[in-house]
Design a protein around this motif. Structure first.
Motif, mmCIF file in Angstrom:
data_model
loop_
_atom_site.group_PDB
_atom_site.id
_atom_site.type_symbol
_atom_site.label_atom_id
_atom_site.label_comp_id
_atom_site.label_asym_id
_atom_site.label_seq_id
_atom_site.Cartn_x
_atom_site.Cartn_y
_atom_site.Cartn_z
ATOM 1 N N TRP A 154 0.828 -1.206 0.000
ATOM 2 C CA TRP A 154 0.000 0.000 0.000
ATOM 3 C C TRP A 154 0.864 1.259 0.000
ATOM 4 O O TRP A 154 0.458 2.312 -0.508
ATOM 5 C CB TRP A 154 -0.938 0.027 1.212
ATOM 6 C CG TRP A 154 -0.246 0.061 2.548
ATOM 7 C CD1 TRP A 154 0.051 -1.001 3.345
ATOM 8 C CD2 TRP A 154 0.258 1.216 3.237
ATOM 9 N NE1 TRP A 154 0.698 -0.586 4.485
ATOM 10 C CE2 TRP A 154 0.828 0.768 4.448
ATOM 11 C CE3 TRP A 154 0.258 2.581 2.946
ATOM 12 C CZ2 TRP A 154 1.412 1.642 5.364
ATOM 13 C CZ3 TRP A 154 0.847 3.456 3.853
ATOM 14 C CH2 TRP A 154 1.415 2.978 5.051
ATOM 15 N N LEU A 200 -5.830 -3.028 3.423
ATOM 16 C CA LEU A 200 -4.620 -2.739 2.657
ATOM 17 C C LEU A 200 -3.384 -3.387 3.267
ATOM 18 O O LEU A 200 -2.394 -3.616 2.568
ATOM 19 C CB LEU A 200 -4.414 -1.223 2.549
ATOM 20 C CG LEU A 200 -5.268 -0.494 1.515
ATOM 21 C CD1 LEU A 200 -5.014 1.002 1.591
ATOM 22 C CD2 LEU A 200 -4.979 -1.005 0.107
ATOM 23 N N ALA A 295 -5.283 2.330 -2.251
ATOM 24 C CA ALA A 295 -4.008 2.906 -1.814
ATOM 25 C C ALA A 295 -3.820 4.303 -2.398
ATOM 26 O O ALA A 295 -3.364 5.229 -1.719
ATOM 27 C CB ALA A 295 -2.858 1.991 -2.218
#
Length: 369
Positions: A154, A200, A295
């Motif tokens: 991420w 993430l 992200a």
């Protein structure tokens, strides 16, 4: 990112007569024709791509490379773009290229990646230049760390997505808006299909080894494998035991302790099941495109709330590398918080798609003004 990452394969749908793309290893690339502008090279096969087209790309690649350096505040790596003609019949790869084979040559601080010249229209050119920005930015981040948590994708791809977007805003604002709109519609589609959130922190790197761990272990073996984490953990513990008294080499002892925690955390993440409403990294319909978008939204939010977050973050990475060679999740999160000047950030481990959608919508509205 344009959805790309180190070591991923080019995903195309070959139709008609198939022409294989060139490899990106030294032996093949160095035999190809090339043109150069500054620290940007464009390699091509003369029978496949006209030299004039390759020559026109070289200054654009160099321009993008330098723009990434300005955005990150760190000297960017050299860029080697390997271009080739369509791999199948016209339009066989679809309207956009989603996967790019890429190699980071650390000893030369060079990023090398290949890209199909599927079209010569404005959006095709925009996506190609976006790819350059993404790959150069990701390699820039990797160049500022020694050992990195494999679940910090991420961070690496989020930085790369943001850098790509910022570069495209400067070069082709309308193209950047169109690509942003595609990302927004994709998130909306996944929400309509019942995906409520993503974690993430369980989005793992594509490479099969934890980068550069061989430098810490110094046992003559390659970097720790991700497909045998129990064995990797045993190897780290042997290295810690071999240190003896931590006071004899406190820096190495601390780094190995951090590495042990990193591997233990990776083991725990790998054992997680998929939970109700959670987006999956192995979704056969969406691949991991949703994670790229999520992200990107996190980094975009931070950058818009505190301009130059990206630059502060990357320069902070560079400043800490020698003192702390292992970068783990908690440290990356703390660095991002500091770089964003305390801007409230969403929960990375349970990031609502509604929040992602709102962040992308806010950017789309800003660009429409």
């Amino acid at each position: 990112m344009t959805r790309r990452a180190l070591a991923c394969l080019l995903a195309l749908l070959p139709l008609g007569c198939y022409t294989p793309p060139p490899g990106i290893e030294d032996a093949e690339v160095l035999r190809m024709e090339h043109v150069r502008q500054g620290d940007a090279w464009v390699f091509y096969r003369g029978w496949d791509v006209p030299r004039a087209r390759a020559a026109a790309l070289a200054p654009e690649v160099e321009d993008v490379r330098l723009r990434v350096g300005e955005l990150t505040g760190v000297a960017p790596p050299r860029a080697q773009l390997v271009v080739h003609g369509p791999t199948g019949s016209a339009g066989g790869s679809g309207p956009l290229v989603d996967r790019v084979a890429c190699l980071y040559i650390e000893r030369e601080n060079t990023i090398r990646f290949r890209y199909p010249l599927e079209g010569d229209d404005r959006l095709a050119r925009t996506q190609l230049l976006g790819t350059v920005g993404h790959e150069v930015a990701e390699a820039t981040v990797l160049g500022q760390v020694t050992v990195i948590d494999p679940y910090l994708r991420w961070m690496c791809d989020g930085v790369a997505e943001l850098a790509e977007h910022e570069v495209l805003l400067a070069l082709d604002r309308e193209g950047a808006r169109e690509l942003l709109g595609r990302a927004l519609r994709f998130v909306q589609d996944r929400r309509a299909r019942g995906v409520e959130w993503v974690d993430l922190t369980r989005w793992r790197q594509l490479g099969d080894r934890i980068y550069r761990t061989q430098r810490l272990l110094d046992d003559g073996a390659p970097s720790l494998p991700l497909d045998d984490l129990p064995g990797a953990l045993a190897r780290v513990r042997r290295a810690r035991a071999a240190v003896g008294d931590p006071e004899d080499d406190p820096a190495r002892a601390a780094a190995l302790a951090e590495l042990e925690g990193l591997v233990e955390a990776a083991l725990a993440r790998g054992r997680l099941g998929w939970r109700p409403g959670e987006g999956r990294t192995d979704d056969p319909d969406a691949l991991d495109y949703l994670f790229y978008n999520a992200a990107f939204a996190v980094w975009l939010h931070a950058e818009r709330a505190a301009p130059a977050t990206l630059r502060r973050f990357v320069t902070a990475l560079a400043a800490r590398r020698d003192a702390d060679p292992v970068l783990v999740e908690a440290e990356a999160v703390a660095l991002l918080g500091e770089a964003a000047n305390g801007t409230p950030l969403p929960p990375l481990s349970r990031l609502p798609l509604a929040w992602v959608e709102q962040a992308l919508e806010a950017e789309a509205a800003r660009l429409a003004r």
